[in-house]
Write a protein that holds these residues in place. Structure first.
Motif, PDB file in Angstrom:
ATOM      1  N   GLY A 147      -5.799  -2.070   0.921  1.00  0.00           N
ATOM      2  CA  GLY A 147      -4.854  -1.326   0.082  1.00  0.00           C
ATOM      3  C   GLY A 147      -4.677   0.125   0.473  1.00  0.00           C
ATOM      4  N   LYS A 148      -4.905   0.472   1.740  1.00  0.00           N
ATOM      5  CA  LYS A 148      -4.770   1.867   2.161  1.00  0.00           C
ATOM      6  C   LYS A 148      -3.323   2.343   2.069  1.00  0.00           C
ATOM      7  N   SER A 149      -2.403   1.538   2.581  1.00  0.00           N
ATOM      8  CA  SER A 149      -0.993   1.947   2.557  1.00  0.00           C
ATOM      9  C   SER A 149      -0.446   1.972   1.134  1.00  0.00           C
ATOM     10  N   THR A 150      -0.930   1.071   0.276  1.00  0.00           N
ATOM     11  CA  THR A 150      -0.511   1.099  -1.125  1.00  0.00           C
ATOM     12  C   THR A 150      -0.964   2.385  -1.799  1.00  0.00           C
ATOM     13  N   LEU A 151      -2.196   2.805  -1.516  1.00  0.00           N
ATOM     14  CA  LEU A 151      -2.702   4.066  -2.054  1.00  0.00           C
ATOM     15  C   LEU A 151      -1.928   5.246  -1.479  1.00  0.00           C
ATOM     16  N   PHE A 152      -1.595   5.188  -0.187  1.00  0.00           N
ATOM     17  CA  PHE A 152      -0.797   6.245   0.445  1.00  0.00           C
ATOM     18  C   PHE A 152       0.547   6.388  -0.266  1.00  0.00           C
TER      19      PHE A 152
END
Length: 476
Positions: free
Chosen positions: A14-19
């Motif tokens: 979920g890195k891009s979702t958090l970004f």
């Protein structure tokens, strides 16, 4: 921005979702497929009252350094070195894996502040993964849900505690925000003045998108401009997925350049992820002012190349052609003459478009390409006074009068430029619906030649002139 934060983690945590949550926009591509993100993507983040720069990165995959996964991880390591703080994201729902332990050990060796983030904590059964995160030895994990925005206040407190209040809240942390290129760029205000021909602003930041077919050398070209391996490159086709923006200075002018995913023929785009990448590239084209279409000089003017140029012209962007991989061409003179002939013959809708042979690998022709970009942007912003346009319209009608339709001659009475970017003109005439398309092309070609408007889209609209006796006739 006061400090820089890198989002680190294994694939699909979920890195891009958090970004996207932190920057407030859906900038990064998000999909259930692991390994969507490949390049490191920067952005300006806002978290409650915090303002900072954030970098989205690729997930850790154990692989050889020369492989695609190895080169992706090299980009992630560069982001960690650049950042002041790392957000180490783990999957509370799926639990820890050996890759999480490897990342934790690497971050400890770096000696930089780390905030442990347990994402997907809203899911059932996430308690076990959350408590397992304590075993990583990086402090208390911060439970959040990047998808639903839960736990953001706790994440803000954890970042402030890790970076320190002095770094988190500098005295002039809002000054830089007003300097980002948020000023109007559509020229709407200037377009209201019909008579003025304003001077071109040489200091205004310029947005440039690099587009083309897969494996044409777009990322290599931008890396050569920057003088560093900023973007992921390689022999594999279709490496770039997200549209990544980079900034640099060229002769004192700020250039914001967008690297985009290669665009294949629509019939060949089947996977959802590739459709998202192409949609992201199209958004970059609409946001840019000048678009560089990169051709492979060894196999130029494929059908897809022509469709990309036509798309950009229909979007109204200023376009420049770049024939890349010129270092692989043997007979330069013969190939150059052939390319010039094909450009004129196959792209009549962009007559006079600037075409530059370059090599992203060696750096050949890059200064000429940048000068062509600046010159094309000047043309795209051109405004012509109404008096000059009407004198020109009279001379054009003398040389080639409009045709007679149903025995009645058409009359073009008045002409003015209603907008720039791209140049758009309005002509008042009798029976505009009856004017043939061929005469419009005649006027457009005349505008290109007489007012030096090569290679940019030109729009001409017609409207019927008002009849001052129409109302009197109705009263009778």
């Amino acid at each position: 921005m006061s400090f820089t934060v890198a989002i680190i983690g294994r694939p699909n945590v979920g890195k891009s979702t958090l970004f996207n949550r932190l920057v407030g926009k859906k900038l990064a591509l998000v999909d259930d497929t692991p390994g969507v993100t490949r390049d490191r993507r920067p952005g300006d983040a806002k978290l409650i009252d915090l303002r900072f720069r954030i970098i989205d990165t690729a997930g850790l995959e154990q692989s050889a350094p020369d492989s695609l996964q190895g080169r992706m991880w090299a980009q992630t390591e560069a982001a960690i070195d650049e950042a002041d703080l790392s957000l180490f994201v783990v999957d509370a729902k799926g639990g820890l894996t050996p890759a999480d332990n490897t990342l934790a050990e690497m971050l400890r060796r770096r000696g930089k502040p780390v905030v442990l983030v347990a994402n997907k904590s809203e899911a059932r059964g996430s308690d076990g993964g959350f408590y397992d995160a304590f075993t990583l030895g990086l402090g208390d994990p911060c439970p959040i849900s990047a998808e639903h925005g839960q736990g953001m206040l706790d994440l803000r407190d954890a970042i402030v505690a890790a970076i320190g209040e002095d770094r988190a809240y500098p005295q002039e942390d809002d000054v830089a925000e007003t300097d980002i290129d948020l000023r109007p760029t559509t020229g709407e205000a200037a377009e209201k003045d019909d008579e003025a021909e304003p001077a071109y602003d040489e200091t205004k930041p310029l947005r440039v998108a690099i587009v083309g077919r897969p494996n044409a050398g777009k990322s290599t070209l931008i890396n050569r401009f920057l003088g560093e391996d900023r973007l992921l490159t390689g022999p594999e086709a279709g490496i770039t997925r997200d549209s990544i923006s980079v900034e640099w200075d060229w002769r004192g002018r700020t250039i914001k350049m967008f690297d985009t995913a290669g665009m294949r023929r629509k019939a060949r785009v089947q996977e959802k992820l590739e459709k998202l990448s192409v949609a992201d590239a199209l958004r970059a084209i609409r946001f840019a002012e000048t678009v560089v279409i990169v051709f492979d000089a060894t196999i130029p003017f494929e059908k897809q190349d022509l469709q990309i140029v036509d798309l950009i012209i229909r979007e109204g962007r200023a376009a420049v052609l770049a024939f890349n991989k010129w270092d692989l061409v043997e007979d330069w003179q013969a190939v150059l003459a052939d390319l010039r002939e094909k450009t004129e013959r196959l792209l009549p809708q962009a007559r006079g478009i600037r075409a530059i042979p370059i090599s992203g690998h060696t750096g050949y022709g890059l200064d000429r390409l940048m000068q062509a970009i600046i010159d094309t942007d000047k043309t795209w912003n051109r405004r012509i006074s109404t008096a000059r346009l009407n004198r020109w319209l009279d001379s054009q009608q003398v040389q080639h009068p409009p045709p007679a339709v149903s025995g009645r001659r058409l009359k073009l009475k008045y002409m003015t430029q209603v907008k720039a970017r791209p140049p758009g003109f309005m002509i008042s005439c009798t029976r505009p619906d009856a004017l043939p398309e061929s005469y419009t092309r005649y006027l457009i070609n005349g505008l290109r030649n007489d007012f030096d408007l090569p290679g940019v889209p030109i729009r001409i609209h017609y409207r019927a002139s008002e009849n001052p006796f129409e109302n009197k006739r109705k009263k009778r």
